[in-house]
Scaffold this motif. Sequence first.
Motif, PDB file in Angstrom:
ATOM      1  N   VAL A 182      53.782  37.881  33.104  1.00  0.00           N
ATOM      2  CA  VAL A 182      53.173  39.215  32.760  1.00  0.00           C
ATOM      3  C   VAL A 182      53.054  39.807  34.380  1.00  0.00           C
ATOM      4  CG1 VAL A 182      50.932  40.341  32.424  1.00  0.00           C
ATOM      5  CG2 VAL A 182      51.475  38.278  31.432  1.00  0.00           C
ATOM      6  N   ILE A 184      51.850  43.094  36.262  1.00  0.00           N
ATOM      7  CA  ILE A 184      50.870  44.640  36.133  1.00  0.00           C
ATOM      8  C   ILE A 184      51.308  45.188  37.536  1.00  0.00           C
ATOM      9  CG2 ILE A 184      48.378  45.020  36.467  1.00  0.00           C
ATOM     10  CD1 ILE A 184      48.973  43.331  34.105  1.00  0.00           C
ATOM     11  N   ILE A 283      42.531  41.780  29.463  1.00  0.00           N
ATOM     12  CA  ILE A 283      42.958  43.120  29.161  1.00  0.00           C
ATOM     13  C   ILE A 283      41.936  43.841  28.532  1.00  0.00           C
ATOM     14  CG2 ILE A 283      44.823  44.310  28.200  1.00  0.00           C
ATOM     15  CD1 ILE A 283      46.881  42.166  28.734  1.00  0.00           C
ATOM     16  N   VAL A 306      42.632  46.640  33.318  1.00  0.00           N
ATOM     17  CA  VAL A 306      42.867  45.066  33.404  1.00  0.00           C
ATOM     18  C   VAL A 306      41.911  44.483  34.119  1.00  0.00           C
ATOM     19  CG1 VAL A 306      45.215  45.277  32.612  1.00  0.00           C
ATOM     20  CG2 VAL A 306      44.603  44.971  35.239  1.00  0.00           C
ATOM     21  N   ILE A 343      51.627  47.609  31.800  1.00  0.00           N
ATOM     22  CA  ILE A 343      51.740  46.045  31.989  1.00  0.00           C
ATOM     23  C   ILE A 343      53.225  45.786  31.128  1.00  0.00           C
ATOM     24  CG2 ILE A 343      50.614  44.106  30.584  1.00  0.00           C
ATOM     25  CD1 ILE A 343      48.116  45.858  30.593  1.00  0.00           C
TER      26      ILE A 343
END
Length: 363
Positions: A182, A184, A283, A306, A343
């Motif tokens: 992931v 961000i 999230i 987030v 994201i």
Amino acid sequence: MDPRIREHAEIIANHSVDLQAGDNVVVDAHPVAEDLVVALHEVIGDAGANPVTTSQRTGKRAQRAYLRASDDEFETPAHELALIEETDVYIAIRASDNVTQTADVDPEISAAYQQAHRPILEERLSTRWCLTQFPAPANAQLAEMSTEGYENFVWDAVNKDWDDQRAHQQHMVEILDPADEVRIVSGDTTDVTMSVDGNPTRNDYGEHNLPGGEVFTAPVPDSVEGEVLFDMPLYHQGREITDVYLEFEGGEVVSHSAAKNEALLTEVLNTDDGARRLGELGIGMNRDIDRFTYNMLFDEKMGDTVHMAVGRAYDDTVGEGNEQNDSAVHVDMIVDMSEDSFIEVDGERVQEDGTFVFEESES
């Protein structure tokens, strides 16, 4: 009594903790939340369960007096632990008559107190538990709202169709649960990557936290790389911390700063080794929470945000064979994702400027 209070109590009992006849129930609440405590006792009585009320969690005036009179040597109180060991259901109600009551307690004393109470926290988390909010005037004041306006805000966020909310959030669970990496990004101040490989994604639809409204998982502890500016404030130990900046290398915070109360942030990060690593990525997805109120129980659920927590990872977000980050603290911090933000999950953009890729198809 406002009928929304009874509805709130029924959602706690029937949706959040699955109250059963014969359950031993601890209701932990500040006296200002008495109406909700009374409504809960009615519901608990209807169910044939056994209540006891304490104010250990939220009796901040008494806690302040105790901590200011103490040194930094604490032992786990056996009688408090024994109570929780005999508890089936633990309901914590946030409410306050002064949200900064513990602002003049030494952070080192607070950290030592938390460490000593860690076995009690572990035991509470093994029960059917729920953390919720009563809309007290002091909390309304902190949110810069009228008491009536704050009551409407709280109950709109709490008294809702949680099955619909679960279905909405399940879209994100299905994206994140099988994922590896992931990323961000927000403006030029936040660009952080982490692996979530093998760690389950949880759908928070008002069970443990009420209101719910997030999906969350645990990063692989040593995988976090990059920098984050948490541009929304937080209250911790009765003090506001603003513009928290964390830089990660090999999963650990190697540099940090804050515009306000940086010393308190430092104390949090120095609590133990696990406090310098991330224990949660969350999230926000609750669209009924549409404003910042200085209350993490609500703020972390906003749909354009987030949040990441330094410290403890929840057991059910760590996959079999994966390392669990362990700490006496779990401190959430929020990034505003409403503008110039995105994201990415395994290289695919799943949210941009606060809007999820699946929200158009739902409308």
